[in-house]
Each structure stands twice: as C-alpha cells, then as structure tokens.
Design a protein around this motif. Structure first.
Motif, PDB file in Angstrom:
ATOM      1  N   SER A   1       0.576  -1.181  -0.251  1.00 32.91           N
ATOM      2  CA  SER A   1      -0.001  -0.194   0.008  1.00 32.91           C
ATOM      3  C   SER A   1       0.754   1.287   0.202  1.00 32.91           C
ATOM      4  O   SER A   1       0.346   2.047  -0.808  1.00 32.91           O
ATOM      5  CB  SER A   1      -0.523   0.040   0.977  1.00 32.91           C
ATOM      6  N   THR A   2       1.724   1.634   0.714  1.00 31.91           N
ATOM      7  CA  THR A   2       2.982   2.296   0.735  1.00 31.91           C
ATOM      8  C   THR A   2       4.470   1.637   1.133  1.00 31.91           C
ATOM      9  O   THR A   2       4.491   0.815   1.400  1.00 31.91           O
ATOM     10  CB  THR A   2       2.476   3.285   2.490  1.00 31.91           C
TER      11      THR A   2
ATOM     12  N   ASN B   1       9.446   5.728  -4.620  1.00 32.23           N
ATOM     13  CA  ASN B   1       8.115   5.775  -4.063  1.00 32.23           C
ATOM     14  C   ASN B   1       6.618   5.077  -4.255  1.00 32.23           C
ATOM     15  O   ASN B   1       6.183   5.452  -5.434  1.00 32.23           O
ATOM     16  CB  ASN B   1       8.077   6.939  -3.576  1.00 32.23           C
ATOM     17  N   ARG B   2       6.514   4.574  -3.086  1.00 34.98           N
ATOM     18  CA  ARG B   2       4.776   3.640  -3.771  1.00 34.98           C
ATOM     19  C   ARG B   2       3.708   4.639  -2.278  1.00 34.98           C
ATOM     20  O   ARG B   2       4.057   4.000  -1.592  1.00 34.98           O
ATOM     21  CB  ARG B   2       5.243   2.475  -4.111  1.00 34.98           C
ATOM     22  N   ASN B   3       3.075   5.332  -3.082  1.00 30.34           N
ATOM     23  CA  ASN B   3       2.347   6.448  -2.403  1.00 30.34           C
ATOM     24  C   ASN B   3       2.804   6.582  -0.822  1.00 30.34           C
ATOM     25  O   ASN B   3       2.415   6.755  -0.022  1.00 30.34           O
ATOM     26  CB  ASN B   3       1.518   5.515  -1.769  1.00 30.34           C
TER      27      ASN B   3
END
Length: 537
Positions: A430-431, A466-468
C-alpha cells in the motif's frame, strides 16, 4: 688498483647475485608504494631482510619458513607492482572476510601469474640462502642485528612518528591499532603484515565486546508514532557500480533501461542523485551507512543504535537478504549487522552458483502483506570478475566482444533487471519506499579500495522510488549538499530514520551534510571528496 677494485666488486656481485637480487626485489616492494621517496627507516626495513635471510641460510630445516616468506613477498609484490600500494588493515580485513568461492571468482584470471610469481620468489630466496650458507656473515650477529631492529630501532621510529602526530594519548588507548598504522608506514613488508593481522583480530574482538553493550540514540533524536510511515522499506545495496556507467546518468550505452523508464514516468515515482560512497570498501561503507558513524568518526557504530535497531524499535520486522555469503557476528561487521535483524537470509550454494535473481524468491517468501517490514537486500552486483555477473540476456542487450568495458556494462544491465523484479514485489504494498545505492564505485580493470585517489571508486548511483510515499523526496532534499547537490551514502540512516518516524533535529541534518563532504580511506584516514583526483595513484 682501480682495475683490481672493479674485479673484486664484480666477483662479489657474481658470488652473491641472488642475494643482491633478493634485496633489490624486497626494496622495490617496499619503495614502490611510496614512489621511491628517500627514507632511512624504509632502507633499514629492507636491510633487515638481509639478516633474516642469513639466519635462515645458516639454520637447518628452514625451507618451510623460506616458502612462507616467499608467499608473503609475492602477496606484497602484487599490491606494490600491480596496485601501487602497501597492504592496509582494510585490505587485509577484506581478504579475511572474503569467502573462498568469491576469492576464486576474483583470482581466476591471475592464478597462473600468481603461481609463477610465487615460484620465482621461492627460487630467488632459496638460491640466495644457498649463497649465504657458507658466507662469512655471522648468524649470531645477524640475530643480534635483527632483534635490535625489531625491538629497539623500529619501535623508536614508530614512537617518534606517534609524537610527531600528537597521538600519545591515542596510542595509550589503542596501542595495537596505532602501532600497526606506524609499523605499516615504516616496515610494511612482513612486519607490517603481522601487525595488521594482529590489529584485525583485536578489531573483531572489540566488535564482539561492543555487540553486548547497550546502545543508545544520539541525544535529541526521538521516535514518534504519530508520523505516517511507509508499510515497507526496501534498502537495496548494490556492489561496485560506477555511476557514469549507468545510462540513467547519461551514459551512452543503454545499461539501465528499467531505471530509465521510471525516470520518465508521470507522475514521477523515482528520483536519482549524484551519490558519493563514504569509503571504497564494503565493510566500512555499510557500518557508516547503517549507523550514525561517518567518514570522520567511526565511534557511533560501536556506541549508538544502528539503522537495524531503529527499524526494530519502530515496529518493523527487519530482514537481511544477501547474496554475499553468510558471516557470523564473530566474523565481520556485516555479520554483526545481519545478526541484529529479525531474520538473516542468504542464498544457498557456492558464490559462483548464485545470481542476484536468486534473491527474489527469498524476498517474496519473507514478504508479508499485513506486516510493517524493513528489507536490507545486499546484491553481488558488478563485483569482479565482471564475466560472472551477467547472463545471455544481458549479452544480447549489450552486444560485442568480451572486453572489460562490455562485461562491466552487462553486469550493470543485469543489476537493472534485478531492481525491476524487486520493484514488482513492491507494487503489492500500500505504501513503500525503495532506496538504492551502490556500496562503492569501481575503477574498471583495477577494482576499488587501496587508493586514496581514483574518483570512480567513490562515484555511485543513489536513487529512491516511492509507492504512495512521496515524502521521501522532501527528506532526500534536506540531505543534499546545497553547494554541489551531491549526497553521501553516509546519510542513509538519517533519511530512512525520518521515513520510519524518527524526528531528526536540524543540527544532525547539517552534520550529515558536513560529514558527507568527506570519504574514508583504507588506512583509516579521511579527506574531502573534492580533493580526490580523477586517476588512482
């Protein structure tokens, strides 16, 4: 009279030709690293080997000792003739911490010259001792002279240097380490090798002692559970990647197609920076990057919490996933760091049998969607021998012969593909934050480590994905040198600590930038990165 003198001299030279050649050989090994700078201490060092050879010549059953001496001379000759350096503590430590299969990979192209050099060194010493066996040089006086040098003259020379550098108090606190540094300065061959091994063993003994001690956070750094932190953090540590051989950084060969594609994505998910390696040896780089130590001060590694400790305290399950061989805590700094994670996972089988792609199933097996996790993923990357670091797909992508440059470029391309697979795992989160740097760079065809110059061994890729979790971009910006826009991998602990939820006071941000302007060398000295010359010497 003149003719008689010339004839006597000629007969003397012929009679002791191998002894003279041995002394010249040892002299070259000692003086090449200092570029033949006139030095009475170094001259005495070389002269001491005459007494040693004379003692061996006049003592029974010393052939094994002669062969050991020949091996030591051959070892030092490689560093002197090929690399132009002596054997420092960091070099010796790296050798001790290199497992057999890795050494095989590194040595496979030089094993024949090495055997020939050892054979030549052995023959030279054996023939020299044969000449000295019946010579009129007394063994008794040779023993006295050698002991006088080792017990009186050399210690006096070293202590004079200690006083000159105002290191008396440091010597009282760390006698072996300071003494080793000075012995290696004035008597590097054999005597320096012995003191270096002793210093390394003491260093590992201290590591075991410090491993049991309670660690603390630097004053003012605190953890806040109210700061939003990413669910997953991937710290991917590459190996021997010279920044200017990545097409991401403008290199003409398409070595990093995956990273190139991410750099063009909209909205941006990746940022890349001009990175500096804090040191040209993995063992030093990682104990700086993963602790509050710096190129100028290694003490925090022993006394303060490491990045692994910070991750554990912040509620992350920490993992060390490595393709560089398992090391126990007693064996190395990397072993100590790996042992402090929740789980240390290493590829199975021999060093040559393992590809960095073998890390991907290990990562997938450890990945847990519901847990906060911190992964340290240690690649083999572009470690010499480059021909072992790529496959047919890389060769097809970068066609041509098996030149050093092509093979190195293919190894960079191979790492780019591995990073793509780790990125795919990250897409399930998710992050998440993905931070990647190479431990150090590489001087093509020479390697890395022994030299204070050679900017290629310090210029590294440094990037974040980055992912979220876009806040990583702002955090990275804080640690960039405002004058040069460079970032040292010594800032890693501060960057990731902030991402985990730690509050870093501004004084530490500024300190990190200041420390990041320096690099640490094999002899444990440090200098401004700006002073590093282009060519290794």
């Amino acid at each position: 009279m003149t003719n008689d003198y010339i004839k006597k001299t000629g007969r003397f030279i012929y009679k002791y030709k191998f002894t003279i050649l041995s002394m010249i050989y040892i002299g070259l090994i000692a003086f090449l690293p200092v570029r033949f700078a006139p030095s009475m201490p170094m001259t005495l060092h070389v002269l001491s080997f005459f007494f040693l050879l004379n003692i061996l010549a006049k003592t029974k059953y010393t052939l094994p000792l002669t062969l050991i001496l020949a091996y030591i001379l051959t070892f030092n000759a490689y560093f002197a003739f090929v690399l132009g350096t002596d054997v420092s503590l960091e070099v010796m430590a790296s050798i001790f911490e290199t497992h057999a299969a890795e050494a095989t990979s590194m040595l496979k192209k030089i094993w024949l010259p090495a055997i020939l050099a050892f054979a030549a060194s052995s023959a030279l010493l054996i023939f020299a001792e044969k000449e000295l066996k019946d010579a009129g040089f007394s063994r008794k006086y040779s023993i006295i002279a050698l002991l006088a040098y080792l017990l009186l003259i050399l210690p006096a020379i070293c202590y004079k240097r200690i006083k000159y550098e105002y290191q008396e108090e440091l010597f009282l606190e760390f006698p072996i380490r300071v003494g080793q540094d000075k012995v290696n300065m004035y008597a590097p061959v054999l005597y320096g090798n012995i003191t270096t091994i002793v210093a390394y063993r003491e260093e590992m003994s201290l590591l075991r002692e410090f491993a049991q001690a309670e660690k603390k956070l630097p004053e003012g750094i605190v953890y806040s559970d109210t700061i939003q932190a990413p669910q997953k953090i991937y710290l991917v540590i590459g190996e021997s990647a010279y920044r200017k051989h990545l097409s991401l950084y403008g290199y003409e060969v398409k070595t990093t197609p995956f990273l190139d594609s991410l750099s063009q994505a909209e909205p941006p998910v990746m940022r890349y920076y001009d990175g500096i390696a804090s040191a040209p040896f993995t063992r030093n780089v990682l104990r700086i990057a993963l602790s509050f130590a710096s190129p100028r001060d290694m003490t925090p590694f022993y006394e303060e919490k490491t990045l692994i400790n910070l991750a554990n305290d912040a509620g992350y399950d920490s993992y060390w996933i490595s393709n560089q061989g398992a090391s126990g805590i007693q064996d190395s700094y990397l072993g100590y760091l790996a042992a402090s994670t929740k789980e240390a996972i290493f590829t199975q089988g021999s060093y040559l049998a393992n590809d960095d792609f073998d890390l991907i199933p290990l990562l997938k097996g450890a990945h847990n969607d519901s847990r906060k996790q911190f992964f340290v993923i240690h690649l083999v990357g572009s470690h010499n021998d480059y021909s072992d670091r790529y496959d047919a797909e890389d060769a097809q992508a970068i066609p041509g012969d098996k030149s050093l440059k092509n093979e190195y470029d293919r190894s960079i391309h191979h790492t780019d593909r591995v990073l793509r697979e780790i990125y795919k795992v990250m897409q399930k989160d998710s992050t998440a934050v993905f931070l990647h740097f190479s431990d150090h760079g590489e001087i093509l065809g020479k390697g890395h480590g022994p030299w204070k110059n050679g900017v290629a061994q310090f210029d590294i890729p440094f990037l974040t994905i980055n992912r979220n979790a876009p806040q990583i971009d702002g955090v990275m910006e804080k640690y960039l040198d405002p004058e040069t826009r460079l970032i040292n991998n010594s800032s890693t602990i501060y960057v990731l600590a902030e991402m985990m939820g730690y509050i870093i006071p501004q004084k530490y941000v500024q300190q990190s930038i200041e420390d990041g302007r320096y690099v640490r060398h094999a002899d444990q000295s440090y200098s401004p990165y700006a002073n590093v010359k282009e060519v290794a010497e």
